[in-house]
Write an enzyme that holds these catalytic residues in place. Structure first.
Site, PDB file in Angstrom:
ATOM      1  N   HIS A  21      -3.206  -9.541   2.259  1.00 23.27           N
ATOM      2  CA  HIS A  21      -2.721  -9.545   3.638  1.00 23.27           C
ATOM      3  C   HIS A  21      -3.323 -10.700   4.423  1.00 23.27           C
ATOM      4  O   HIS A  21      -4.414 -11.169   4.111  1.00 23.27           O
ATOM      5  CB  HIS A  21      -3.077  -8.226   4.329  1.00 23.27           C
ATOM      6  CG  HIS A  21      -2.462  -7.030   3.683  1.00 23.27           C
ATOM      7  ND1 HIS A  21      -3.016  -6.441   2.573  1.00 23.27           N
ATOM      8  CD2 HIS A  21      -1.343  -6.332   3.975  1.00 23.27           C
ATOM      9  CE1 HIS A  21      -2.251  -5.427   2.199  1.00 23.27           C
ATOM     10  NE2 HIS A  21      -1.242  -5.341   3.033  1.00 23.27           N
ATOM     11  N   MET A  54       1.591  -4.600   8.794  1.00 21.71           N
ATOM     12  CA  MET A  54       0.777  -5.829   8.721  1.00 21.71           C
ATOM     13  C   MET A  54       1.172  -6.733   7.554  1.00 21.71           C
ATOM     14  O   MET A  54       0.344  -7.501   7.051  1.00 21.71           O
ATOM     15  CB  MET A  54      -0.703  -5.444   8.595  1.00 21.71           C
ATOM     16  CG  MET A  54      -1.191  -4.523   9.701  1.00 21.71           C
ATOM     17  SD  MET A  54      -2.880  -3.993   9.408  1.00 21.71           S
ATOM     18  CE  MET A  54      -3.011  -2.627  10.584  1.00 21.71           C
ATOM     19  N   SER A  55       2.408  -6.623   7.100  1.00 20.36           N
ATOM     20  CA  SER A  55       2.788  -7.419   5.919  1.00 20.36           C
ATOM     21  C   SER A  55       4.275  -7.761   5.947  1.00 20.36           C
ATOM     22  O   SER A  55       4.901  -7.735   6.994  1.00 20.36           O
ATOM     23  CB  SER A  55       2.465  -6.623   4.647  1.00 20.36           C
ATOM     24  OG  SER A  55       3.286  -5.484   4.561  1.00 20.36           O
ATOM     25  N   HIS A 115      -8.735  -3.444  -5.681  1.00 24.62           N
ATOM     26  CA  HIS A 115      -8.258  -3.578  -7.058  1.00 24.62           C
ATOM     27  C   HIS A 115      -7.580  -4.924  -7.239  1.00 24.62           C
ATOM     28  O   HIS A 115      -6.891  -5.397  -6.349  1.00 24.62           O
ATOM     29  CB  HIS A 115      -7.242  -2.481  -7.386  1.00 24.62           C
ATOM     30  CG  HIS A 115      -7.831  -1.123  -7.363  1.00 24.62           C
ATOM     31  ND1 HIS A 115      -8.858  -0.755  -8.197  1.00 24.62           N
ATOM     32  CD2 HIS A 115      -7.561  -0.045  -6.601  1.00 24.62           C
ATOM     33  CE1 HIS A 115      -9.179   0.492  -7.946  1.00 24.62           C
ATOM     34  NE2 HIS A 115      -8.414   0.944  -6.976  1.00 24.62           N
ATOM     35  N   ALA A 121       3.733   0.083   3.733  1.00 27.57           N
ATOM     36  CA  ALA A 121       3.453   1.273   4.529  1.00 27.57           C
ATOM     37  C   ALA A 121       3.524   0.827   5.977  1.00 27.57           C
ATOM     38  O   ALA A 121       3.084  -0.272   6.310  1.00 27.57           O
ATOM     39  CB  ALA A 121       2.063   1.794   4.216  1.00 27.57           C
ATOM     40  N   SER A 136       0.849  -1.192   0.000  1.00 25.57           N
ATOM     41  CA  SER A 136       0.000   0.000   0.000  1.00 25.57           C
ATOM     42  C   SER A 136       0.883   1.239   0.000  1.00 25.57           C
ATOM     43  O   SER A 136       1.900   1.295   0.655  1.00 25.57           O
ATOM     44  CB  SER A 136      -0.938   0.058   1.204  1.00 25.57           C
ATOM     45  OG  SER A 136      -0.690  -0.954   2.123  1.00 25.57           O
ATOM     46  N   TYR A 162      -4.681 -10.475   7.273  1.00 26.74           N
ATOM     47  CA  TYR A 162      -5.946 -10.072   7.911  1.00 26.74           C
ATOM     48  C   TYR A 162      -7.149 -10.219   6.975  1.00 26.74           C
ATOM     49  O   TYR A 162      -8.288 -10.184   7.427  1.00 26.74           O
ATOM     50  CB  TYR A 162      -5.869  -8.636   8.465  1.00 26.74           C
ATOM     51  CG  TYR A 162      -5.608  -7.548   7.459  1.00 26.74           C
ATOM     52  CD1 TYR A 162      -6.589  -7.123   6.569  1.00 26.74           C
ATOM     53  CD2 TYR A 162      -4.369  -6.922   7.400  1.00 26.74           C
ATOM     54  CE1 TYR A 162      -6.356  -6.119   5.645  1.00 26.74           C
ATOM     55  CE2 TYR A 162      -4.116  -5.917   6.489  1.00 26.74           C
ATOM     56  CZ  TYR A 162      -5.114  -5.524   5.619  1.00 26.74           C
ATOM     57  OH  TYR A 162      -4.856  -4.539   4.707  1.00 26.74           O
ATOM     58  N   GLU A 163      -6.885 -10.372   5.676  1.00 25.26           N
ATOM     59  CA  GLU A 163      -8.009 -10.576   4.756  1.00 25.26           C
ATOM     60  C   GLU A 163      -8.566 -11.988   4.842  1.00 25.26           C
ATOM     61  O   GLU A 163      -9.611 -12.280   4.272  1.00 25.26           O
ATOM     62  CB  GLU A 163      -7.568 -10.260   3.322  1.00 25.26           C
ATOM     63  CG  GLU A 163      -7.304  -8.777   3.129  1.00 25.26           C
ATOM     64  CD  GLU A 163      -6.676  -8.461   1.786  1.00 25.26           C
ATOM     65  OE1 GLU A 163      -7.409  -8.451   0.793  1.00 25.26           O
ATOM     66  OE2 GLU A 163      -5.457  -8.222   1.736  1.00 25.26           O
ATOM     67  N   ASN A 217       2.593   7.162   9.088  1.00 25.52           N
ATOM     68  CA  ASN A 217       1.912   7.727  10.269  1.00 25.52           C
ATOM     69  C   ASN A 217       2.699   7.409  11.522  1.00 25.52           C
ATOM     70  O   ASN A 217       3.522   6.497  11.523  1.00 25.52           O
ATOM     71  CB  ASN A 217       0.503   7.116  10.394  1.00 25.52           C
ATOM     72  CG  ASN A 217       0.543   5.607  10.452  1.00 25.52           C
ATOM     73  OD1 ASN A 217       0.674   4.925   9.436  1.00 25.52           O
ATOM     74  ND2 ASN A 217       0.458   5.067  11.655  1.00 25.52           N
ATOM     75  N   HIS A 223      -7.173   4.412   7.418  1.00 22.57           N
ATOM     76  CA  HIS A 223      -6.493   3.806   6.276  1.00 22.57           C
ATOM     77  C   HIS A 223      -6.319   4.826   5.148  1.00 22.57           C
ATOM     78  O   HIS A 223      -5.284   4.859   4.478  1.00 22.57           O
ATOM     79  CB  HIS A 223      -7.284   2.586   5.785  1.00 22.57           C
ATOM     80  CG  HIS A 223      -6.672   1.923   4.596  1.00 22.57           C
ATOM     81  ND1 HIS A 223      -5.441   1.310   4.652  1.00 22.57           N
ATOM     82  CD2 HIS A 223      -7.094   1.809   3.316  1.00 22.57           C
ATOM     83  CE1 HIS A 223      -5.142   0.833   3.453  1.00 22.57           C
ATOM     84  NE2 HIS A 223      -6.128   1.126   2.627  1.00 22.57           N
TER      85      HIS A 223
END
Ligand code: HPA
Length: 274
Positions: A80, A207-208, A58, A110, A27, A82-83, A231, A244
């Protein structure tokens, strides 16, 4: 699980290019391919075994092309943990890249800053990681011919960190070096978690990346990972609520620098191999 060799054999028929460098665009980095001359694009849904729905909704794409004359194969978009995907599914594309002849992989993402001296918009070359995801991509049946117990003493290649440093300088990006801690997400962290992660030695949280890095090492690839610090990590009440869309917007604001960074990294990598 499908055989990555069979999928690689299928993909080899699509293009004569055989890049030694692979990139995974996370991302924020998705739109940083302005400098790439794409020769062939294939959506993940056309490739058996590739996971299809990404965080932005996408479809992901596998793109083969050149930066100047440096060939590269790009996984544009990742899914990811979490998906809901299993770790082996998530990391399957990395196995396919290895079978396609990729020797070096650059992972991008990110991340939130845990280190208080980091600023939004900084970049961080990952020097080491802490796997806090509660899952491991090597769990399950062994892959024939690959090590069962993978040494992770040095996951992130020193020479590649140096290449990233040079590419960041040329791209006017401030590059830090630090430890990336991976969580499963998808929630952002609590103040207590961030305090704990700081004590554990983390500089950034995301997260990746860690699952791909582990599988890439099992496949014998040289690994580099670069985070865009989008962030301050959760828990800073002064910063307010994390969203997000803010994370994506910070990535997008660095698009030109990132595009230049990816190209410079590819060109320097091609020179270093000669
Ligand atoms: N935490 C976890 N993952 C992230 C963050 C964060 O603050 N920012 C971008 N990805």
């Amino acid at each position: 699980m499908l055989d990555p060799k069979a999928i690689a054999a299928m993909l080899k028929k699509e293009t004569p290019l055989r890049p030694a460098l692979g990139m995974v665009l996370g991302s924020g980095f998705q739109n940083a391919l302005d400098e790439l001359d794409a020769a062939r694009e294939i959506t993940y849904s056309q490739i058996p075994g590739f996971p299809t729905v990404g965080v932005t909704g996408h479809a992901g794409k596998l793109v083969v092309g050149t930066f100047d004359s440096a060939p590269v194969i790009v996984l544009k978009g990742r899914v990811h943990y979490y998906e809901g995907y299993e770790m082996d599914r998530l990391t399957f594309p990395v196995r396919v890249l290895a079978e396609l002849g990729v020797r070096t992989i650059l992972l991008t993402n990110a991340a939130g800053a845990v280190n208080t001296s980091y600023r939004t918009g900084d970049f961080m070359a990952v020097e080491d990681h802490i796997n806090f995801m509660g899952a491991n991509p090597l769990r399950g049946p062994a892959y024939p011919g690959l090590p069962r117990f993978v040494d992770l003493t040095r996951v992130y290649d020193r020479r590649l960190i140096d290449l990233a440093r040079k590419a960041a300088k040329a791209s006017r990006l401030r590059l830090r070096k630090g430890v990336y801690l991976a969580v499963s997400g998808p929630n952002y962290e609590t103040p207590a978690e961030i305090r704990a992660f700081r004590r554990l030695g983390a500089d950034a949280v995301g997260m990746s990346t860690v699952p791909e890095a582990i599988v890439a090492r099992q496949c014998g690839l040289a690994v580099a990972a670069v985070c865009c610090i989008t962030n301050k990590a959760g828990g800073d009440e002064k910063t307010g609520v994390l969203s997000h869309s803010d994370v994506v917007a910070t990535g997008e604001s660095k698009r030109n620098e990132m595009a230049w960074f990816l190209k410079t990294f590819a060109v320097l990598h091609a020179h270093a191999r000669r």
